[in-house]
Structure formats: C-alpha cells, structure tokens
Design a protein around this motif. Structure first.
Motif, PDB file in Angstrom:
ATOM      1  N   THR A   1       0.834  -1.206   0.000  1.00 15.89           N
ATOM      2  CA  THR A   1       0.000   0.000   0.000  1.00 15.89           C
ATOM      3  C   THR A   1       0.867   1.253   0.000  1.00 15.89           C
ATOM      4  OG1 THR A   1      -1.709  -1.196   1.236  1.00 15.89           O
ATOM      5  CG2 THR A   1      -1.872   1.195   1.195  1.00 15.89           C
ATOM      6  N   ALA A   2       1.937   1.233   0.790  1.00 16.79           N
ATOM      7  CA  ALA A   2       2.828   2.394   0.870  1.00 16.79           C
ATOM      8  C   ALA A   2       3.536   2.663  -0.448  1.00 16.79           C
ATOM      9  CB  ALA A   2       3.856   2.178   1.978  1.00 16.79           C
ATOM     10  N   MET A   3       3.806   1.613  -1.233  1.00 18.94           N
ATOM     11  CA  MET A   3       4.605   1.755  -2.450  1.00 18.94           C
ATOM     12  C   MET A   3       3.776   1.965  -3.715  1.00 18.94           C
ATOM     13  SD  MET A   3       7.817   1.795  -1.732  1.00 18.94           S
ATOM     14  CE  MET A   3       7.306   2.817  -0.349  1.00 18.94           C
ATOM     15  N   LYS A   4       2.461   2.060  -3.583  1.00 21.77           N
ATOM     16  CA  LYS A   4       1.638   2.339  -4.766  1.00 21.77           C
ATOM     17  C   LYS A   4       2.017   3.699  -5.339  1.00 21.77           C
ATOM     18  CE  LYS A   4      -2.352  -0.543  -3.634  1.00 21.77           C
ATOM     19  NZ  LYS A   4      -3.762  -0.592  -3.167  1.00 21.77           N
ATOM     20  N   GLY A   5       2.289   3.719  -6.632  1.00 19.66           N
ATOM     21  CA  GLY A   5       2.734   4.944  -7.274  1.00 19.66           C
ATOM     22  C   GLY A   5       4.236   5.122  -7.273  1.00 19.66           C
ATOM     23  N   VAL A   6       4.939   4.290  -6.500  1.00 21.04           N
ATOM     24  CA  VAL A   6       6.409   4.329  -6.469  1.00 21.04           C
ATOM     25  C   VAL A   6       6.969   3.106  -7.185  1.00 21.04           C
ATOM     26  CG1 VAL A   6       8.465   4.354  -4.994  1.00 21.04           C
ATOM     27  CG2 VAL A   6       6.419   5.613  -4.299  1.00 21.04           C
ATOM     28  N   VAL A   7       6.452   1.933  -6.826  1.00 19.15           N
ATOM     29  CA  VAL A   7       6.862   0.669  -7.443  1.00 19.15           C
ATOM     30  C   VAL A   7       5.785   0.253  -8.447  1.00 19.15           C
ATOM     31  CG1 VAL A   7       7.398  -1.762  -7.003  1.00 19.15           C
ATOM     32  CG2 VAL A   7       8.103  -0.012  -5.356  1.00 19.15           C
ATOM     33  N   PRO A   8       6.160  -0.160  -9.665  1.00 22.67           N
ATOM     34  CA  PRO A   8       5.157  -0.595 -10.647  1.00 22.67           C
ATOM     35  C   PRO A   8       4.250  -1.689 -10.099  1.00 22.67           C
ATOM     36  CG  PRO A   8       7.299  -0.364 -11.690  1.00 22.67           C
ATOM     37  CD  PRO A   8       7.526  -0.181 -10.218  1.00 22.67           C
ATOM     38  N   GLY A   9       2.993  -1.638 -10.499  1.00 19.18           N
ATOM     39  CA  GLY A   9       1.993  -2.556  -9.966  1.00 19.18           C
ATOM     40  C   GLY A   9       2.347  -4.016 -10.129  1.00 19.18           C
ATOM     41  N   ALA A  10       2.963  -4.389 -11.257  1.00 20.08           N
ATOM     42  CA  ALA A  10       3.298  -5.798 -11.488  1.00 20.08           C
ATOM     43  C   ALA A  10       4.260  -6.320 -10.431  1.00 20.08           C
ATOM     44  CB  ALA A  10       3.903  -5.966 -12.880  1.00 20.08           C
ATOM     45  N   LEU A  11       5.181  -5.462  -9.966  1.00 23.78           N
ATOM     46  CA  LEU A  11       6.152  -5.884  -8.956  1.00 23.78           C
ATOM     47  C   LEU A  11       5.527  -5.986  -7.573  1.00 23.78           C
ATOM     48  CD1 LEU A  11       9.152  -3.721 -10.177  1.00 23.78           C
ATOM     49  CD2 LEU A  11       9.078  -6.217 -10.142  1.00 23.78           C
ATOM     50  N   LEU A  12       4.420  -5.288  -7.365  1.00 16.82           N
ATOM     51  CA  LEU A  12       3.738  -5.357  -6.073  1.00 16.82           C
ATOM     52  C   LEU A  12       2.950  -6.651  -5.910  1.00 16.82           C
ATOM     53  CD1 LEU A  12       2.344  -1.702  -5.806  1.00 16.82           C
ATOM     54  CD2 LEU A  12       4.351  -2.658  -4.666  1.00 16.82           C
ATOM     55  N   GLU A  13       2.853  -7.426  -6.980  1.00 18.53           N
ATOM     56  CA  GLU A  13       2.045  -8.644  -6.932  1.00 18.53           C
ATOM     57  C   GLU A  13       2.823  -9.860  -6.455  1.00 18.53           C
ATOM     58  OE1 GLU A  13       0.446  -9.098 -10.823  1.00 18.53           O
ATOM     59  OE2 GLU A  13      -0.746  -7.249 -10.738  1.00 18.53           O
ATOM     60  N   ARG A  14       4.143  -9.741  -6.297  1.00 16.08           N
ATOM     61  CA  ARG A  14       4.910 -10.915  -5.886  1.00 16.08           C
ATOM     62  C   ARG A  14       4.523 -11.344  -4.474  1.00 16.08           C
ATOM     63  NH1 ARG A  14      11.485 -12.237  -5.652  1.00 16.08           N
ATOM     64  NH2 ARG A  14      11.127 -14.465  -5.329  1.00 16.08           N
ATOM     65  N   SER A  15       4.359 -12.643  -4.284  1.00 15.64           N
ATOM     66  CA  SER A  15       3.985 -13.168  -2.966  1.00 15.64           C
ATOM     67  C   SER A  15       4.852 -14.355  -2.571  1.00 15.64           C
ATOM     68  CB  SER A  15       2.510 -13.588  -2.969  1.00 15.64           C
ATOM     69  OG  SER A  15       2.286 -14.594  -3.948  1.00 15.64           O
ATOM     70  N   THR A  16       5.984 -14.559  -3.262  1.00 16.10           N
ATOM     71  CA  THR A  16       6.842 -15.714  -2.983  1.00 16.10           C
ATOM     72  C   THR A  16       8.192 -15.263  -2.443  1.00 16.10           C
ATOM     73  OG1 THR A  16       7.744 -15.700  -5.238  1.00 16.10           O
ATOM     74  CG2 THR A  16       5.776 -17.039  -4.830  1.00 16.10           C
ATOM     75  N   LYS A  17       8.856 -16.185  -1.769  1.00 18.43           N
ATOM     76  CA  LYS A  17      10.246 -16.015  -1.357  1.00 18.43           C
ATOM     77  C   LYS A  17      10.987 -17.282  -1.769  1.00 18.43           C
ATOM     78  CE  LYS A  17      11.446 -14.219   2.615  1.00 18.43           C
ATOM     79  NZ  LYS A  17      12.003 -12.884   2.355  1.00 18.43           N
ATOM     80  N   PRO A  18      12.215 -17.156  -2.302  1.00 18.14           N
ATOM     81  CA  PRO A  18      12.935 -18.354  -2.725  1.00 18.14           C
ATOM     82  C   PRO A  18      13.320 -19.226  -1.539  1.00 18.14           C
ATOM     83  CG  PRO A  18      14.359 -16.430  -2.852  1.00 18.14           C
ATOM     84  CD  PRO A  18      12.980 -15.924  -2.553  1.00 18.14           C
ATOM     85  N   ASN A  19      13.409 -20.518  -1.788  1.00 22.50           N
ATOM     86  CA  ASN A  19      13.825 -21.481  -0.770  1.00 22.50           C
ATOM     87  C   ASN A  19      15.236 -21.954  -1.112  1.00 22.50           C
ATOM     88  OD1 ASN A  19      14.273 -23.710   0.863  1.00 22.50           O
ATOM     89  ND2 ASN A  19      12.147 -24.402   0.777  1.00 22.50           N
TER      90      ASN A  19
END
Length: 612
Positions: A522-540
């Motif tokens: 929410t804080a990064m809306k308008g700063v970080v492109p929307g597609a990058l805000l959709e990530r929900s994974t972390k590498p193992n």
C-alpha cells in the motif's frame, strides 16, 4: 597500551566514551595516542576515542555542551537548531532527538555528565564495561575486552545455542563477563563522579493505526531513511534481490538525484525464482549501472567455514555459514566503487506481525478472528487441538518461559504446531548440547521470569519488537563483516522512525493470509510498478544449504574434531560430528548454524580472552 590495535578495529566504525572527571583523564589519557581518532570534552579531558570516517561522525559545541552523531544522520543541519543552546542537562535532550530520522549513535557531554545512546531497533548498540575502575562505554564489546581481558560468559554462549529463536533478552547479553548491554531504547548516563544510570527514551507504540493511516507515514519515513543513507556515500549501491523489500528501496532511491548502482545475484538452484523479478525491476527502473553475479560464481553455504575464526565480529554470528558470500559481495561492491550499500534487511521483521495476534483479536471481533484463524490453520497445517492447547498453555509471559524451560531437551517436532500468545514453545537445545549447557539455559530463563517485564503489554507487539531486535543484532554483525571487506551497509527498514511507523499499524491489517506485506504494498503504490507489487513468494535455499554442507563435510568434521565448545563442557563431540555429516538425530539446519556461530566466535576470540 602494550598491544597494537587489531586490524579489524581499523576497518570498522566504533567508539569508546570516557566520563568527564580528573580520575578518568589520568587513567585513560595514556590510551588516547594509540587510538585512531579522538575528541575532547568541553573541559579538555578525553571524551570520545575510536575509528570513523568524516561523513559518518559529526561533533559540534552549542551552549553548555558538546554533541556528536555517528552513523547515517543530517547532524550538520540539525546542529543549526536553536534548542541545543538552551538544554541544561542530558535528560532535556529527549525533545530534540525523538523525531530525528536516520540510524545513528548519539553522544552528549553536558554539565560534566555524558549521555550515550544507540537505536531503539537494536541495530546500533551500547555496552558498559563493568570491570573498569571508572565507567566506560563503547559501541563494540570486543574493544572493551581488548582494553581489559576478561573470561567468556558461559550463560550467554549457552543461550545462543537455543534454536530456532530464544525468547526476548536471551541473546542480548554480552558473551564476555564484565560487559553489560544497554537496553535498546534506553540511554546511559555517565556521571561526573563515576556513577551510571539507565534512562528509557523510547516507548513501543500501540498497534492501533489503520493500514490507510500507516502506509503514507511508512512511505514518507522510508524515503527519508534512504535519502540520508544516500547522502552519506560518494558512490551508493543497493541490493536488487528481486524481493519486495529491496526492490521498494531501489525505486525510492531512483526518485533521488543521487546516482546509484544496483546489485543482484541468484541462487545456485532452480528453486530460486528471484531472477525474473530482478529483470522486471531493472526494466522499470531509470537507466543506470547494474551489476549481476550469477549463482555459480558465488561462494555457497559453509564454504570457507574453517576460516571464519580469522574474521572478527563482536559476538556469535548466525550468518557464519554464509560469511564467504557476504565477504565476496562486499569486495565486489568495493571494486565497483561503492562505499555505502543499501539493503532490504529488516523488512520481514518490521512489516509482518506474528499470527498469534489472533488470540488477542478474538476478544475484540470473535467471528472475524475465527474465520481468519481457519485460513491460517489451513496454511500452517495446524489442528484445532493445536490451537486450543497453545492458547491455554501460556496465558502469561512467565508461564510461557516456564514451559520453554521444561522442553529445551525434547526432540524438535516433525510438524510445526501453533504458537502460544507469547511465542513458540518449540525452543530447543541441539542434541549435542550437554547437561551443563541445559542448566545454564534454565538459569537464564529463570532470570527472565524473575524480571517479568515484557517489551509490551500486548503479546503480539512484544513478539514483533523482540523479532525486530533479534534481527537487528544479526544485521549489525553483517555490517561489521561487510565493513572489514570494504563496504558500509545501510538498512533503512531498521531506522527507528521506520520501525515505529510499522509497529503502529494494527496486526490484523498488517498480516493477513490472503495478501503479502500489505503495509508495504500500500505504501509503495505509485512508487513501485503494480506488477512488482504482486509478488507473494520467497525463494527457498534449502537445496543450496544441503549441498553446501555435503560439499564442505570434510572441513566441518575437522572443526568438530577440535571444538572449543567441547573443551569448556558445553557440547558433545560425536553427536555434533554426526550433524556435520548429515546423520544422527534429525535436527533443523539452524541448530548447526547456531553452534558453528558460537564455535567460530570462540576460536576468533582466543587471542583476546581465554574461556574460563
């Protein structure tokens, strides 16, 4: 002083503070010529001595006092405020300091007294020498040990063998006897006559702000933190790991006029899905320099583990198994010209709340809490019996610590169970720990029970702050390692103002089962492109760790054959040797990592202190 300053002290920033009296001047003045830099009190007596570079240390005189900032700050501008001239005692400085952005130590000499403080996050710490005839404080505990040799504190080392994460306060004790850690969020006063006293200057906020209220504040404070870090470097670099936290910092940095280098690397295994996100972020950032190191060129887990004893950090370091990679990265950045490196470290700790907030929320909104609990149960594979048992088992922090003390020798469970309100009960000692170690840990837990002071009255907020400070302690040691390898590290998520903004947001809006880090997105809306805000994974990186242990088995066994921890009665050799080979009683990898952290620290400290 009849010994030369060790080389690692000349690579890092540190300081020692002396009280303003004649006895201190007589005792410590002979030390001053052997220390790289020093500043005097208004009286002309020794005040601060240590090692630093000009853009991180700024001292000035105003009115009756002298003041110094060390770290990421804007002290040249702040020193122009009128308030410094009117302050008459150390306690009166609270109002001037409480809203300053950045990450720094602060030192004042005022009316014959000294005020010294670190950060509330625990990233910048202060230590008191209890052995000295007059009080002395420092930002590194090993410099105090260098000035006066002392034995290792077995209780502290034993507590650091606990895994996965000991209760609050266990790992904050110094591993040397005669050195006390000043609690994060408190300042220490050195009186003119030699007395000391502790004074809280920061209070953990209640988590009452909505996401809509907290997100703009987080955005504003993160931008200020990044701006200060970038202003302190001639050439700045920033991690672009593909993760949500570091990517956000890169896009904030791109809004500044200061040019910077982005750095990325990848894991050795296909399970690492960072690379597509790194590429997407690079395409979305303004044109600039980018440096990428492929995974097969990076040192892996446990590589060079036997050499870590020659690398000096001032307490056992959980990242020991990855030290070669950190060292390699710092040297790559130095060769690229970077002298300040911005990382996303600390993001997980400040942006997420423990799911146990539901135990508190259920009293406020029982039906909504029950629905969310079912979502978390499905995600974590908890049973209803698990949840009910955990809720009833530890209604108070004292009851929780008593339960932990009872279970430290039990095998680690195969399946995770629900945590109690005050934390997970599965806090264990590894199977190679001795009965002596177990008794030391029980004594530590009894001491915590007697203190009976949680970090906040809300169990969830207590766990949030405990997790932040635990992470900050580890990141502080990463910073020490990077400085020795030529790179100065900034962690904006652990700036106090950023941390406070995150802690102020409601737990039920900050951590939800259907969205990843909603406060940051929410804080990064308008700063970080929307597609990058959709990530929900972390590498193992589990496969990397497994292969690294197998690849370095011979070196690990060599360490196991000559353990200092065995010599001081804290570890049994054969079970530890089995763990190095991947056989014996199944134990999570972190248990091995934490034991190696203690062992390599003990080996590296042998020239400065002999275990009792």
């Amino acid at each position: 002083m009849d010994r030369d300053i060790p080389p690692h002290f000349l690579a890092d920033t540190w300081f020692v503070v002396f009280p303003d009296n004649e006895a201190s001047s007589r005792l410590f003045s002979p030390l001053i010529p052997s220390l790289p830099r020093h500043v005097v009190h208004p009286s002309g007596r020794p005040w601060i001595a240590g090692n630093w570079v000009d853009d991180e240390f700024f001292a000035f005189n105003r009115g009756m006092g002298s003041f110094a900032f060390v770290g990421f700050h804007a002290a040249r501008e702040w020193s122009k405020q009128n308030g410094w001239s009117t302050v008459s005692d150390c306690a009166g400085l609270d109002g001037l300091l409480e809203r300053l952005p950045g990450s720094f130590h602060f030192i004042a000499s005022l009316g014959g007294e000294c005020r010294v403080q670190g950060t509330a996050s625990g990233l910048r710490r202060i230590f008191l020498d209890d052995y000295a005839p007059l009080p002395v404080v420092a930002s590194r505990q090993d410099i105090l040990n260098f000035l006066k040799i002392r034995p290792v504190h077995h209780h502290s080392v034993a507590g650091r063998l606990m895994f996965p994460q000991p209760p609050a306060g266990i790992e904050s004790q110094s591993p040397w006897k005669g050195i006390s850690s000043v609690p994060a969020g408190s300042w220490i006063k050195l009186g003119a006559s030699g007395q000391t006293s502790l004074h809280p200057w920061w209070k953990c906020p209640d988590a009452v702000a909505t996401l809509a209220e907290g997100a703009p504040l987080l955005r504003e404070r993160l931008a200020a933190a990044v701006d200060l870090a970038m202003a302190c470097g001639n050439q700045v670099s920033a991690d672009l790991s593909g993760g949500f936290d570091s990517t956000s910092l890169c896009f904030i940095g791109a809004q500044q006029s200061h040019p910077f280098l982005t750095f990325s690397s990848s894991g050795r295994e296909n399970a690492d899905d960072d690379l597509p996100w790194i590429d997407l972020a690079r395409l979305s950032l303004p044109p600039g320099r980018h440096l990428h190191v492929p995974g097969d060129e990076l040192p892996g887990p446990f590589d060079g583990i036997g050499d870590f004893a020659a690398v000096n950090v001032d307490e056992p370091y959980i990242g020991t198994a990855m030290w070669r990679r950190i060292d390699f990265t710092a040297k790559v950045l130095q060769r690229a010209g970077s002298n300040v490196h911005i990382t996303g470290h600390g993001g997980d700790e400040v942006l997420l709340s423990p799911e146990t907030y539901l135990y508190e929320w259920i009293r406020e909104r029982p039906f909504a809490a029950a629905r969310r609990l079912n979502q978390f149960r499905s995600k974590r594979r908890w049973t209803l019996i698990d949840v009910a048992t955990a809720w009833a088992k530890a209604p108070t922090q004292q009851a929780y610590l008593e339960q932990v003390a009872k279970g430290i020798r039990l095998p680690f469970p195969d399946r995770p169970s629900a945590s109690t309100s005050w934390g997970a009960l599965e806090q264990r000692l590894p199977p190679w720990a001795t009965d002596y170690t177990a008794e030391l840990v029980r004594e530590l837990l009894r001491q915590q029970i007697e203190r009976g002071e949680p970090l906040h009255s809300s169990p969830a907020q207590h766990l949030c702050l405990s997790g932040i400070r635990s992470g900050a302690h580890s990141i502080r040691l990463t910073s020490q390692l990077m400085r020795q390898s030529g790179s100065r590290m900034a962690a904006p998520f652990l700036d106090d103002q950023v941390m406070e903004a995150c802690l102020s947001v409601r737990h039920d809006e900050k951590t939800v089962p259907t969205s990843y880090k909603p406060l940051l997105s929410t804080a990064m809306k308008g700063v970080v492109p929307g597609a990058l805000l959709e990530r929900s994974t972390k590498p193992n990186f589990g496969i990397d760790v497994f292969k690294g242990r197998r690849r370095n088995a011979e070196e690990l066994v060599s360490i196991a054959e000559n353990l200092v921890l065995v010599k001081i009665g804290m570890v049994k050799k054969e079970p530890f040797r089995d763990a190095c080979l991947g056989v014996g009683q199944p134990t999570p990898p972190i248990a091995l990592w934490k034991t190696l952290a203690c062992e390599t620290w003990l080996r590296g400290s042998q020239d400065l202190a002999n275990p009792e």
